[in-house]
Enzyme design. Structure first.
Site, PDB file in Angstrom:
ATOM      1  CB  SER A 219      15.081  24.052   5.259  1.00  0.00           C
ATOM      2  OG  SER A 219      14.784  25.416   5.366  1.00  0.00           O
TER       3      SER A 219
ATOM      4  CG  ASP B 138       8.478  22.068   7.452  1.00  0.00           C
ATOM      5  OD1 ASP B 138       7.281  21.898   7.194  1.00  0.00           O
ATOM      6  OD2 ASP B 138       8.881  22.908   8.280  1.00  0.00           O
TER       7      ASP B 138
ATOM      8  CG  HIS C  63      11.883  24.264   9.924  1.00  0.00           C
ATOM      9  ND1 HIS C  63      11.281  24.133   8.686  1.00  0.00           N
ATOM     10  CD2 HIS C  63      13.168  24.655   9.666  1.00  0.00           C
ATOM     11  CE1 HIS C  63      12.145  24.439   7.734  1.00  0.00           C
ATOM     12  NE2 HIS C  63      13.294  24.758   8.298  1.00  0.00           N
TER      13      HIS C  63
END
Length: 406
Positions: A208, A234, A364
């Protein structure tokens, strides 16, 4: 039930041996008991719950004894999850405290380290916003199962985990440039403190926000030829910027705190924020802090105020796709769904500019949900880009100098 049915049932029951008690059955009780088995229970939970949940497929092999009460409530809670914290020492050799001083403040970066052996690579991980270096603990342990001599350095970004800034500013500087500079500084200071003659070959891994940081560092070229490759987990520019619009809504639905550390771990599992209980028991404790002054039932609060980081959100991700494709080194993009790909990355993927892996069964936190699979992909990525494994033919000039005919 009619009188005729009742009479038939009594006659049938009277034929059973007196030693076998009647089987009490209440449909409501069975439904309530089955509710305890959660369909999203991680595979690594205690074996008793796993065997209970899978027993329906093998009931044909069960031969109950005469005095067994098939529908009696079990004693205790055999399927109860264990929520105890797993310490960082399970995964790393040591922790580092690396100090840097500026005119404004002093920052002591905290990092977890397992040193590489010989010419083995150093996997450097950077977590996402609100997380910590322990987010990668389980995954990197899986990497070291496959590459026992590999090293791992996993840092806590400023404002996260055990990294401290004094005096603490009203607004923590979490701009992309600052975080990238922090990562380079941590690597330099770790090299000095550990007495490495030269920087090991580096594989940068970011999740992220961390993906934006490692990409920015790779694009800057400030680590020279040490960077073998980088993996982004991700995060994609387009979908990340779109998701920022709903970020405040998400934060408003999170609990403000928890009555205990164990309840915080359980919330992450039940909400499917982290779908692997081992990962949750390892990483969640670093996300929370205990404030004994709070006499309410929520004395365990968040270590990082994510809402306060809003001024930096857009700056983290703008231009990410372009930098990811242009930076030197091997490139790996690991996603939880192909819908996250934007146009620029789709074109780049068709041109073979980077490796792409998708785990649609993960959330996630793909590296926490599926640490073993993620580790396998990253190890394969390293092996494909390992320059030390290349055997180059001798140069013509060297052959002539040695007196050999060409």
């Amino acid at each position: 039930m009619s009188d005729l049915q009742r009479a038939f049932a009594k006659a049938k029951l009277s034929s059973y041996p007196a030693t076998m008690p009647p089987i009490p059955f209440q449909e409501a009780d069975e439904d309530e008991e089955m509710d305890h088995f959660s369909s999203d229970l991680p595979a690594d939970d205690d074996s008793s719950s796993a065997s209970s949940a899978s027993s329906a497929s093998s009931t044909g092999t069960i031969i109950p004894s005469q005095n067994q009460n098939l529908f009696a409530r079990p004693q205790g809670s055999p399927n109860k999850r264990i929520m105890d914290q797993i310490p960082w020492t399970t995964y790393f050799e040591r922790e580092l405290f690396l100090e840097s001083t500026t005119e404004a403040n002093t920052i002591v970066h905290h990092a977890y380290l397992t040193s590489p052996v010989g010419n083995a690579p150093l996997f450097v991980t950077h977590h996402g916003a609100g997380s910590s270096g322990l987010s990668f603990a389980v995954m990197t342990a899986e990497i070291r199962k496959r590459l026992p001599s590999a090293g791992v350095l996993s840092l806590d970004a400023r404002g996260h985990g055990a990294t401290t800034v004094t005096p603490e500013p009203d607004i923590m500087d979490l701009s992309l440039g600052t975080l990238s500079g922090d990562l380079i500084s941590v690597l330099s200071k770790a090299k000095t403190q550990m007495g490495w003659e030269e920087m090991p070959l580096l594989v940068l891994i970011g999740h992220s926000l961390g993906g934006a940081v490692v990409t920015d560092v790779a694009k800057s070229g400030k680590l020279g030829n040490s960077v073998l490759g980088y993996a982004v987990l991700d995060v994609v520019e387009g979908s990340a910027i779109d998701a920022l619009q709903s970020m405040q809504t998400y934060l408003s639905t999170r609990p403000a705190g928890f009555p205990s550390l164990e309840s915080g771990i359980e919330w992450h599992i039940r909400s499917r924020t982290i779908r692997n209980s081992i990962s949750a028991r390892t990483s969640v404790p670093a996300l929370l802090k205990h404030d004994p002054a709070l006499r309410s039932s929520r004395s365990w609060t968040w270590q990082t105020d994510l809402a306060a980081t809003q001024p930096f959100w857009e700056g983290w991700f703008v231009g990410l796709s372009k930098k990811f494709l242009e930076a030197r080194g091997g490139k790996l993009l690991l996603l939880a769904g192909t819908d996250r790909l934007d146009k620029e990355l789709i074109i780049g993927q068709m041109q073979g500019k980077y490796a792409l892996q998708v785990f649609p069964e993960a959330g996630h936190f793909v590296h926490e949900d599926l640490p073993e699979k993620t580790a396998m992909v990253i190890v394969d990525f390293y092996k494909r880009n390992d320059r030390s494994a290349l055997v180059l033919p001798p140069k013509v000039s060297d052959m002539l100098r040695a007196g050999k005919k060409v």
